[in-house]
Write a protein that holds these residues in place. Sequence first.
Motif, mmCIF file in Angstrom:
data_model
loop_
_atom_site.group_PDB
_atom_site.id
_atom_site.type_symbol
_atom_site.label_atom_id
_atom_site.label_comp_id
_atom_site.label_asym_id
_atom_site.label_seq_id
_atom_site.Cartn_x
_atom_site.Cartn_y
_atom_site.Cartn_z
ATOM 1 N N MET A 47 -4.942 2.598 16.970
ATOM 2 C CA MET A 47 -4.078 2.950 15.941
ATOM 3 C C MET A 47 -3.076 3.769 16.239
ATOM 4 N N PRO A 48 -1.755 3.740 16.067
ATOM 5 C CA PRO A 48 -0.734 4.134 16.593
ATOM 6 C C PRO A 48 -0.772 5.750 16.242
ATOM 7 N N ALA A 49 -0.003 6.533 17.279
ATOM 8 C CA ALA A 49 -0.113 7.835 17.010
ATOM 9 C C ALA A 49 0.575 8.116 15.842
ATOM 10 N N LYS A 50 0.299 9.091 14.933
ATOM 11 C CA LYS A 50 0.740 9.692 13.738
ATOM 12 C C LYS A 50 1.730 10.979 13.983
ATOM 13 N N THR A 51 2.881 10.822 13.195
ATOM 14 C CA THR A 51 3.975 12.032 13.360
ATOM 15 C C THR A 51 3.212 13.505 13.252
ATOM 16 N N PRO A 52 3.367 14.449 14.142
ATOM 17 C CA PRO A 52 2.858 15.771 13.341
ATOM 18 C C PRO A 52 3.319 16.171 12.351
ATOM 19 N N GLY A 53 2.677 16.935 11.779
ATOM 20 C CA GLY A 53 2.985 17.724 10.681
ATOM 21 C C GLY A 53 3.531 16.649 9.092
ATOM 22 N N GLY A 54 3.357 15.565 9.466
ATOM 23 C CA GLY A 54 3.538 14.469 8.181
ATOM 24 C C GLY A 54 2.250 14.756 7.130
ATOM 25 N N MET A 55 2.292 14.370 6.087
ATOM 26 C CA MET A 55 1.318 14.212 4.904
ATOM 27 C C MET A 55 0.926 12.975 5.100
ATOM 28 N N GLN A 56 -0.506 13.076 5.215
ATOM 29 C CA GLN A 56 -1.294 11.851 5.322
ATOM 30 C C GLN A 56 -2.005 11.525 4.024
ATOM 31 N N TRP A 57 -1.812 10.214 3.722
ATOM 32 C CA TRP A 57 -2.113 9.745 2.366
ATOM 33 C C TRP A 57 -3.119 8.629 2.673
ATOM 34 N N THR A 58 -4.102 8.363 1.628
ATOM 35 C CA THR A 58 -4.877 7.003 1.554
ATOM 36 C C THR A 58 -4.256 5.834 0.693
ATOM 37 N N LEU A 59 -3.907 4.870 1.112
ATOM 38 C CA LEU A 59 -3.400 3.649 0.517
ATOM 39 C C LEU A 59 -4.582 3.014 0.335
ATOM 40 N N ARG A 60 -5.000 2.102 -0.973
ATOM 41 C CA ARG A 60 -5.883 1.297 -1.115
ATOM 42 C C ARG A 60 -5.175 -0.270 -1.261
ATOM 43 N N PHE A 61 -5.612 -1.052 -0.247
ATOM 44 C CA PHE A 61 -4.994 -2.381 -0.290
ATOM 45 C C PHE A 61 -6.182 -3.458 -0.683
ATOM 46 N N LYS A 62 -5.731 -4.363 -1.743
ATOM 47 C CA LYS A 62 -6.759 -5.295 -2.307
ATOM 48 C C LYS A 62 -5.979 -6.699 -2.120
ATOM 49 N N GLN A 63 -6.998 -7.425 -2.030
ATOM 50 C CA GLN A 63 -6.871 -9.108 -1.956
ATOM 51 C C GLN A 63 -8.228 -9.483 -2.285
ATOM 52 N N HIS A 64 -8.223 -10.238 -3.364
ATOM 53 C CA HIS A 64 -9.464 -10.912 -4.026
ATOM 54 C C HIS A 64 -10.572 -9.659 -4.168
ATOM 55 N N LYS A 65 -11.693 -9.893 -3.818
ATOM 56 C CA LYS A 65 -12.747 -8.697 -4.012
ATOM 57 C C LYS A 65 -12.724 -7.445 -2.977
ATOM 58 N N THR A 66 -11.837 -7.740 -1.737
ATOM 59 C CA THR A 66 -11.652 -6.967 -0.447
ATOM 60 C C THR A 66 -10.850 -5.752 -1.101
ATOM 61 N N THR A 67 -11.261 -4.631 -0.552
ATOM 62 C CA THR A 67 -10.348 -3.552 -0.626
ATOM 63 C C THR A 67 -10.558 -2.799 0.539
ATOM 64 N N ILE A 68 -9.489 -2.563 1.289
ATOM 65 C CA ILE A 68 -9.280 -1.746 2.571
ATOM 66 C C ILE A 68 -8.858 -0.344 2.351
ATOM 67 N N LEU A 69 -8.940 0.743 2.636
ATOM 68 C CA LEU A 69 -8.604 1.784 2.556
ATOM 69 C C LEU A 69 -7.928 2.347 4.047
ATOM 70 N N LEU A 70 -6.577 2.727 3.840
ATOM 71 C CA LEU A 70 -5.911 3.134 5.112
ATOM 72 C C LEU A 70 -5.306 4.287 4.878
ATOM 73 N N PHE A 71 -5.534 5.345 6.181
ATOM 74 C CA PHE A 71 -4.701 6.718 6.297
ATOM 75 C C PHE A 71 -3.442 6.344 6.514
ATOM 76 N N VAL A 72 -2.364 6.744 5.999
ATOM 77 C CA VAL A 72 -1.038 6.331 6.683
ATOM 78 C C VAL A 72 -0.249 7.723 6.291
ATOM 79 N N GLN A 73 0.909 7.788 7.145
ATOM 80 C CA GLN A 73 1.862 8.996 7.082
ATOM 81 C C GLN A 73 2.767 8.682 5.924
ATOM 82 N N GLN A 74 3.002 9.595 4.880
ATOM 83 C CA GLN A 74 3.978 9.303 3.955
ATOM 84 C C GLN A 74 5.330 8.631 4.378
ATOM 85 N N SER A 75 5.634 9.006 5.384
ATOM 86 C CA SER A 75 7.137 8.378 6.223
ATOM 87 C C SER A 75 6.718 7.345 7.110
#
Length: 155
Positions: free
Chosen positions: A1-29
């Motif tokens: 996983m790539p290094a995240k920028t320090p001080g950035g807000m981390q969000w959880t996004l929910r990615f869906k396809q068919h019945k599959t859901t994947i949660l990812l932590f991402v930086q807002q930028s």
Amino acid sequence: MPAKTPGGMQWTLRFKQHKTTILLFVQQSQPFESIKRDLLDAIKATGIQDINGNALPSGPEDIEFGVPRDKNDPSKGWVALKIPEVEDGDTKGKGVKKGSILNESPLGAGLKDGTMLAFKFTKSTEEAAMDLDDEWDVIIPSYDDEAGSQSQGRG
């Protein structure tokens, strides 16, 4: 996983396809291209070879994101995520629309922490021309589905 920028807000996004859901932590930028790479890496890490018969793409450039038509009712369908354009005035006062690097991130696209996004794997140009743009394979379970499956087990 790539290094995240320090001080950035981390969000959880929910990615869906068919019945599959994947949660990812991402930086807002974080750029969407990087998010697509993280999503593909997460799918591969689970050992999944395909989702509902759709083979995994070879690279993140073959992933497309969609947002609900109605964020309060995802059952109304999905549309492709479009990056908002910003107007840049030229010397004659005419607005010129262009994409912004900042806009190519969850924050710039107007998403929020916890947002649900559909994803699909794009096809070659010939196949994509035959495919409808608004076809998204996302199944949102409803309370009725859950209650029905539980009552069927009782006899």
